[in-house]
Design an enzyme around this catalytic site. Structure first.
Site, PDB file in Angstrom:
ATOM      1  CG  HIS A  53       0.834  -4.449  -3.238  1.00 56.93           C
ATOM      2  ND1 HIS A  53       1.728  -4.295  -4.268  1.00 56.93           N
ATOM      3  CD2 HIS A  53       1.577  -4.495  -2.100  1.00 56.93           C
ATOM      4  CE1 HIS A  53       2.959  -4.263  -3.767  1.00 56.93           C
ATOM      5  NE2 HIS A  53       2.890  -4.380  -2.461  1.00 56.93           N
ATOM      6  CG  ASP A  55      -2.354  -9.704  -4.852  1.00 54.48           C
ATOM      7  OD1 ASP A  55      -1.701 -10.650  -4.351  1.00 54.48           O
ATOM      8  OD2 ASP A  55      -2.009  -8.507  -4.767  1.00 54.48           O
ATOM      9  CD  GLN A  77       0.085  -9.475   2.744  1.00 52.27           C
ATOM     10  OE1 GLN A  77       0.155 -10.163   3.764  1.00 52.27           O
ATOM     11  NE2 GLN A  77       1.064  -8.652   2.394  1.00 52.27           N
ATOM     12  CE  LYS A 100       3.988  -9.900   0.209  1.00 48.74           C
ATOM     13  NZ  LYS A 100       4.576  -8.719   0.835  1.00 48.74           N
ATOM     14  CB  CYS A 103       3.080  -1.149  -2.111  1.00 53.33           C
ATOM     15  SG  CYS A 103       4.844  -1.154  -1.900  1.00 53.33           S
TER      16      CYS A 103
HETATM   17  C1  LIG Z   1      -1.387  -7.772  -1.519  1.00 52.24           C
HETATM   18  C2  LIG Z   1      -0.030  -7.801  -2.143  1.00 52.24           C
HETATM   19  N1  LIG Z   1       0.093  -7.946  -3.461  1.00 52.24           N
HETATM   20  C3  LIG Z   1       1.286  -7.992  -4.064  1.00 52.24           C
HETATM   21  C4  LIG Z   1       2.449  -7.885  -3.343  1.00 52.24           C
HETATM   22  C5  LIG Z   1       3.736  -7.897  -4.077  1.00 52.24           C
HETATM   23  O1  LIG Z   1       4.528  -8.972  -3.726  1.00 52.24           O
HETATM   24  P1  LIG Z   1       5.992  -9.041  -4.333  1.00 52.24           P
HETATM   25  O2  LIG Z   1       6.660  -7.773  -3.884  1.00 52.24           O
HETATM   26  O3  LIG Z   1       6.592 -10.244  -3.726  1.00 52.24           O
HETATM   27  O4  LIG Z   1       5.854  -9.094  -5.791  1.00 52.24           O
HETATM   28  C6  LIG Z   1       2.372  -7.717  -1.960  1.00 52.24           C
HETATM   29  C7  LIG Z   1       3.575  -7.584  -1.124  1.00 52.24           C
HETATM   30  O5  LIG Z   1       4.292  -6.648  -1.044  1.00 52.24           O
HETATM   31  C8  LIG Z   1       1.105  -7.666  -1.350  1.00 52.24           C
HETATM   32  O6  LIG Z   1       0.990  -7.486  -0.038  1.00 52.24           O
END
Ligand SMILES: Cc1ncc(COP(=O)(O)O)c(C=O)c1O
Lengths: 416, 154
Positions: A131, A208, A211, A234, A374
């Site tokens: 992401h 990270d 998910q 999430k 993203c």
């Molecule tokens: C794999 C992953 N990392 C990071 C994020 C970022 O999360 P947030 O937007 O809550 O910071 C997301 C979600 O959009 C994600 O799916």
């Protein structure tokens, strides 16, 4: 006993209609819906206990502090953290990952933090399936420090090219940051292999888990990484709260991220000394209600059992992959089998743009996401502008997957 | 599937998407522009020939979502053969329609002048898609500007 119909009753939004038909919410990877208990805990907090934390000696202040710190305990237990003070509240995953990247570059000028220094000749490694939140902070760190930014590529099935791990992660690697479960592909990475290699070369590891935390039991001790980030919204909790877990001995030596109230020990005009973790990394009034709400979401999930959640979603994934495989001209982007993959399925349909697919599904009450999620490098890798993505959660049913498949076929008929 | 009445995807839109008009490269042209819509990754390359204050011909190529491609097709039908002034006026009207958030406030004669382009009214309710519908129109506007502004052929 896991009963999805009982669970659905806990989520008031699932009974609403859109465009005159029942909502089929297949966008939980983007953000999950919230159970009534979480909504109630926010109301209860503001109705009965609201005060600032850690500063007020009055009754409300101590109740608020106990609730907020109680949420930290819940998070610590949920991820099997050895210590509660390894849990830092952030506003989301993105901030958690940036926190690590910025404290590492702040370490460059901090006496006693020499072992964290990143500089020219060093490198920082991510994967091609990250992401943007786990790419951009590291690209910026590389720019600030002169280190090299690298990545481990993915193959046609959406898996890491494991044979390249040893080459990309070398003696000069300072950080290896990777996603546990990809939000664009659904791939679940082999954490052990990556962490083992990073440890062998003395690199810090950052996972990270945005998910994975909502979908499987998460045990930071068995993952073996140095830092783990995830986001509350999430995880069936409110927006505005996320978590960074870090090993205490590292947090203890790292300099602050943001400066402000609550992160200090003493301040005078000649300088400041800093509080111990986790408060060192939590400047200013935190997201109190949201943390409390996240704690409630964790209680809710714990009562269901994360292993039950995982089993339910594994069944949905297998069911959906089979069902989607029957749709002509549909191509799944990511692993085509349910092995080491989560309940997030990206696909393309020949001749129909993903934005048209998702808009027409929306007209049938089906909420999916379209775009690059993203994770634009993933789309570039497969030479596509975007994908349509259906993602599932604890409340998803196989009949909703049937509705999705029927919906996709309708879209194809309109365009034929 | 029959299209429901409040669908963003009116039959006219689907028809233009499947059978676009004025699609192709003009050999003889005064200006060429390339416009991209980063949200959907839509692209259009548009060539235009202007003679005696009229849009003598227009050809376009592109790829992307149905809204962007169909809108470019409808736009081409409307402006080819019309005066540059009328074409730019129509573009203004279409822009106004797209900014209406689902509440068309154009006068009746203005609405009529938009002909098939009125089918995109539903798109204005979806801010994320408005750029798709505008892509071809914006490209036409800037092609006209460069064809009439400098006056010399590329
Ligand atoms: C794999 C992953 N990392 C990071 C994020 C970022 O999360 P947030 O937007 O809550 O910071 C997301 C979600 O959009 C994600 O799916």
């Amino acid at each position: 006993m896991f009963d999805v119909e009982v669970i659905r009753k806990d989520f008031p939004i699932l009974s609403r209609q859109v465009h005159g038909v029942p909502l089929v919410y297949l966008d939980s990877a983007n953000t999950s819906q919230k159970p009534q208990v979480v909504l109630d805990s926010l109301t209860d907090y503001y109705t009965r206990h609201n005060a600032n934390v850690a500063r007020a000696v009055h009754t409300l202040g101590s109740e608020a502090t106990m609730l907020f710190e109680g949420a930290r305990d819940k998070v610590a237990r949920f991820i099997n953290a050895p210590r509660r003070d390894e849990v830092i509240f952030t506003k989301n995953s993105s901030e958690a990952l940036n926190l690590v990247a910025y404290t590492l570059s702040n370490a460059t000028t901090t006496p006693g933090a020499e072992r964290f220094r990143v500089g020219p000749g060093d490198n920082i490694v991510v994967t091609e399936m990250e992401h943007h939140s786990n790419i951009v902070p590291w690209q910026l760190l590389a720019q600030r420090t002169g280190a090299e930014f690298r990545y481990i590529p993915i193959d046609d099935e959406g898996r890491l090219v494991e044979s390249l791990i040893d080459e990309r992660v070398d003696e000069r690697t300072k950080v290896l940051a990777f996603v546990h479960q990809s939000n664009a592909l659904g791939t679940v990475n082999n954490v052990e292999g990556l962490v083992t290699r990073a440890k062998a070369v003395g690199a810090l590891t950052v996972i990270d888990a945005s998910q994975s935390a909502p979908h499987r039991p998460l045990d930071v001790q068995s993952l073996g990484a140095d830092f783990v980030a995830f986001t509350g919204h999430k995880l069936y909790g409110p927006t505005g709260v996320g978590v960074l877990w870090g090993r205490y001995e590292l947090l203890a030596d790292l300099p602050p991220f943001l400066g402000g109230g609550e992160m200090i020990e003493t301040v005078d005009m000649s300088g400041t000394t800093f509080a111990a973790p986790p408060h060192r990394f939590e400047a200013g009034t935190p997201m109190i209600a949201e943390a409390v709400g996240l704690g409630t979401a964790i209680d809710y999930l714990t009562a269901i059992g994360m292993d039950q959640v995982q089993t339910h979603e594994a069944q949905l994934t297998a069911y959906a992959l089979d069902a989607l495989a029957q749709v002509p001209a549909l191509r799944v982007i990511g692993p085509s089998t349910p092995v080491d993959r989560g309940a997030t399925i990206s696909f393309t349909i020949k001749g129909i743009h993903p934005h048209d697919v998702s808009q027409l599904l929306d007209e049938q009450g089906i909420a999916v996401r379209a775009g690059h999620h993203c994770a634009r490098p993933v789309c570039l890798r497969y030479g596509i502008p975007a994908t349509t993505r259906a993602s599932f959660g604890i409340y998803t049913t196989t009949s909703e997957i049937d509705t999705l498949v029927a919906g996709v076929i309708k879209v194809q008929e309109m365009f034929s | 599937m029959s299209v429901n009445m409040d669908s963003m995807y009116q039959q006219i839109i689907l028809d233009h998407y499947k059978h676009p008009n004025h699609r192709g490269e003009l050999a003889d042209f005064d200006a060429e522009v390339h416009h991209v819509n980063p949200t959907c990754g839509d692209e259009v390359t548009l060539r235009i020939r202007v003679a005696d204050g009229e849009i003598a011909d227009l050809g376009w190529t592109g790829e992307g979502c149905s809204i962007s491609q169909a809108s470019t097709s409808v736009m081409s039908d409307l402006v080819v053969g019309s005066s540059v002034t009328d074409a730019l006026q129509l573009q203004e009207k279409f822009l106004q329609l797209m900014q209406s958030q689902g509440h068309n406030d154009l006068a009746e004669d203005e609405t009529e002048a938009l002909e098939d382009a009125i089918a995109f009214e539903g798109v204005s309710k979806y801010p994320a898609r408005v750029k798709c519908a505008l892509l071809g129109w914006m490209a036409m506007k800037s092609a006209v500007a460069s064809a009439t502004g400098a006056g010399d052929k590329p």
